[in-house]
Structures are given as C-alpha cells and as structure tokens.
Scaffold this active site. Structure first.
Site, short mmCIF file in Angstrom:
data_model
loop_
_atom_site.label_atom_id
_atom_site.label_comp_id
_atom_site.label_asym_id
_atom_site.label_seq_id
_atom_site.Cartn_x
_atom_site.Cartn_y
_atom_site.Cartn_z
N TYR A 285 -38.41 22.71 -27.57
CA TYR A 285 -38.04 21.22 -28.20
C TYR A 285 -38.50 20.36 -27.56
O TYR A 285 -38.89 20.32 -26.21
CB TYR A 285 -36.50 21.39 -28.06
CG TYR A 285 -35.93 21.52 -26.79
CD1 TYR A 285 -35.44 20.28 -26.20
CD2 TYR A 285 -35.53 22.86 -26.18
CE1 TYR A 285 -34.76 20.28 -24.81
CE2 TYR A 285 -34.73 22.68 -24.83
CZ TYR A 285 -34.59 21.42 -24.27
OH TYR A 285 -33.95 21.17 -23.02
N CYS A 286 -38.74 19.17 -27.82
CA CYS A 286 -38.80 17.73 -27.32
C CYS A 286 -37.77 17.09 -28.04
O CYS A 286 -36.48 17.36 -28.23
CB CYS A 286 -40.20 17.25 -27.53
SG CYS A 286 -40.66 17.14 -29.35
N TRP A 287 -37.88 15.63 -27.44
CA TRP A 287 -36.58 14.91 -27.89
C TRP A 287 -36.49 14.75 -29.22
O TRP A 287 -35.29 14.92 -29.61
CB TRP A 287 -37.04 13.14 -27.62
CG TRP A 287 -35.82 12.27 -27.48
CD1 TRP A 287 -35.95 11.32 -28.31
CD2 TRP A 287 -34.55 12.52 -26.79
NE1 TRP A 287 -34.59 10.52 -28.18
CE2 TRP A 287 -34.00 11.35 -27.15
CE3 TRP A 287 -34.21 13.29 -25.76
CZ2 TRP A 287 -32.62 11.20 -26.48
CZ3 TRP A 287 -33.04 13.16 -25.43
CH2 TRP A 287 -32.08 12.14 -25.73
N TYR B 188 -34.21 17.81 -29.37
CA TYR B 188 -32.80 17.68 -28.46
C TYR B 188 -31.78 16.78 -28.98
O TYR B 188 -30.66 17.15 -28.94
CB TYR B 188 -33.33 17.56 -27.05
CG TYR B 188 -32.11 17.28 -26.24
CD1 TYR B 188 -31.60 18.74 -25.54
CD2 TYR B 188 -31.58 16.18 -25.74
CE1 TYR B 188 -30.44 18.69 -24.93
CE2 TYR B 188 -30.25 16.23 -25.00
CZ TYR B 188 -29.88 17.46 -24.57
OH TYR B 188 -28.93 17.52 -23.54
#
Length: 280
Positions: A23-25, A52
């Site tokens: 995952y990233c932001w 996230y």
C-alpha cells in the site's frame, strides 16, 4: 533501486508462498509499481485499494463509529490476582479472549511498562481491529478490566463503552498470594532496579514522600515481596476500591484462590471458563 535493495535484503529469505500486501498513501502508482515488480518475481501480490487513507477510515469507523457487536465479559480483581496470566490460560481452554495489554505493549499500570516501546496509537488500533475481526460475535469475549488508557494508549470509545457496562468475573486472593505472584510476574521490572526506582518516585505526588521512601527502602533491601505488599496496600488496593465503589457492575461469578501457583492458576482458569460457558 529502492525496490532492488529490498529484494536483496529484507525480502531475500521469502519463499514462493509469500503473499505480500502493498500500500501507499492513496493506493496509486507507487504501490502499483512495486506490486508489479513483486508479481514478476513470482509472489502473489495484492494492493490496498485506496491506500492507507482508506484503510485508516475503515479502522476508525470500526472503533469509533459502529457499535460493538461482541458480548464482552471482564476479568476483574485487585492487582496481583493474575488476570493477564489467566487470560492466556483461558485461550488455551478454548475461550475467546482479547489481550488489550498485549496489543498495547504495556501491563496496565505505572509499573507495567516493558523494555520495548509501546506501539503508536494507530498501530494499536490496527492490531485491535484485526483481532476483533477474528473473534466470533456469537460467543462471549473475555478481557481484563482496564482503565481507559493502557500506558499511553487510549482504548477506542466503542470498546470502552462496552467495557464500562460489561458483566464481570471477580477474582479474589489473599494479599500474601498476590504479592508472591507479582514478584514472579514482574521479575523483569524488578531486575531493572534504577528504572523501578524512577517509576516509584513518580508516585510521590500521589502518595507522599514518606510512603515512597518506605517503598524505596524495601527495594534497596531486596525485600521484593514486602515491596509488592506495600505497593498494593498503599497504592493499588485503595485506587481499586475507590474505582469499584464509584460504579456498580453486574457480577457473573466470584472465584477465590488461596494461592496463585501455576497449578492453582490452572484450576482457577478452569473455573472461570465454566462461568463464561454458563453465561453464553
């Protein structure tokens, strides 16, 4: 280059069965690019849709907005009645348990810290949400009676609301038995004498210098059972009695033990498991 470094170091020992979640932001190109590379290596890789931010919204909604559907039963009793140990034994007997102190990395009092730092509030909430999802709402869940904070971590309001109104199983044991158990259970803290002295001095503003100096003298003399007894008589028991008097709770069962050896705790856990079974 960053991905290559991870492949050569932290991920080098992963076998073909590993299934990473990336995952990233916001769930955009960065996580997608890394997932593509990991899939090319041969791992079954997924990404978190929405990243996230979306994940945190789900955790927050679960712990702050949606009423808890689990039926909570609290293990209650004075300090030193081996509640955490009993919780683990109950798990071995097939009882559903929720170990908040384990998730929060703290043993629930000013002397309850461990050598490791506590997780962040968000990490604590993530672990708590995952654990709740593993529990069957149709069966009771047993956890310790706690204050609204465990060390520096705050129990989220949905769970705290359920705990305040939950029925309790009350454990009772003599002061001498509780003192002996605390010396055993807190051996790691007793071994860090300087740290323990600092923790005791923090209580000066609550109990006064004369009382705390008495505790420190017992510690200096190596009278650990005497120190445990004095701490309960002078600090923990009065605080518990005050809290109990301020709020009446339904009591499912009261269980007594004259000593708290490992064998005694096995028998106590079996009795508590029966009380939980009778409740539901």
């Amino acid at each position: 280059r960053n991905v290559a470094q991870h492949l050569e170091t932290e991920l080098a020992d992963r076998d073909g069965a590993w299934q990473p979640l990336v995952y990233c932001w916001r769930g955009g190109q960065r996580s997608g690019s890394v997932a593509t590379i990991l899939r090319a290596v041969g791992w079954r890789t997924e990404t978190v849709s929405g990243g996230y931010q979306t994940y945190r919204r789900l955790v927050h909604a679960m712990l702050y907005d949606v009423p808890l559907t689990h039926r909570v039963i609290l293990l209650d009793g004075y300090t030193g009645t081996a509640k955490t140990d009993l919780l683990h034994r109950l798990r071995g007997l097939g009882v559903q348990v929720l170990d908040l102190e384990g998730l929060a990395g703290h043993r629930g009092s000013i002397l309850g810290g461990t050598a490791a730092d506590q997780p962040s509030q968000k990490a604590f909430e993530s672990a708590l949400a995952c654990r709740l999802l593993d529990l069957d709402p149709g069966r009771p869940v047993v956890l310790e009676a706690e204050s609204s904070k465990i060390g520096d971590r705050i129990i989220p309001p949905i769970l705290w609301a359920a705990m305040k109104d939950a029925p309790r199983i009350v454990i009772d044991a003599p002061l001498a038995a509780r003192a002996a158990y605390l010396v055993e259970a807190y051996a790691d803290i007793i071994a860090r004498k300087n740290d323990l002295e600092d923790r005791l001095r923090v209580l000066t503003r609550h109990r006064g210098r004369a009382v705390v100096d008495g505790w420190l003298a017992l510690l200096e003399a190596g009278n650990h059972a005497g120190l445990a007894r004095a701490l309960m008589q002078d600090h923990y028991d009065p605080s518990y009695a005050k809290s109990r008097a301020a709020r009446a709770h339904p009591v499912l069962a009261e269980v007594e033990a004259q000593s708290l050896t490992s064998t005694d705790r096995d028998a106590l856990a079996a009795r508590i498991a029966e009380a939980v079974k009778s409740a539901g």
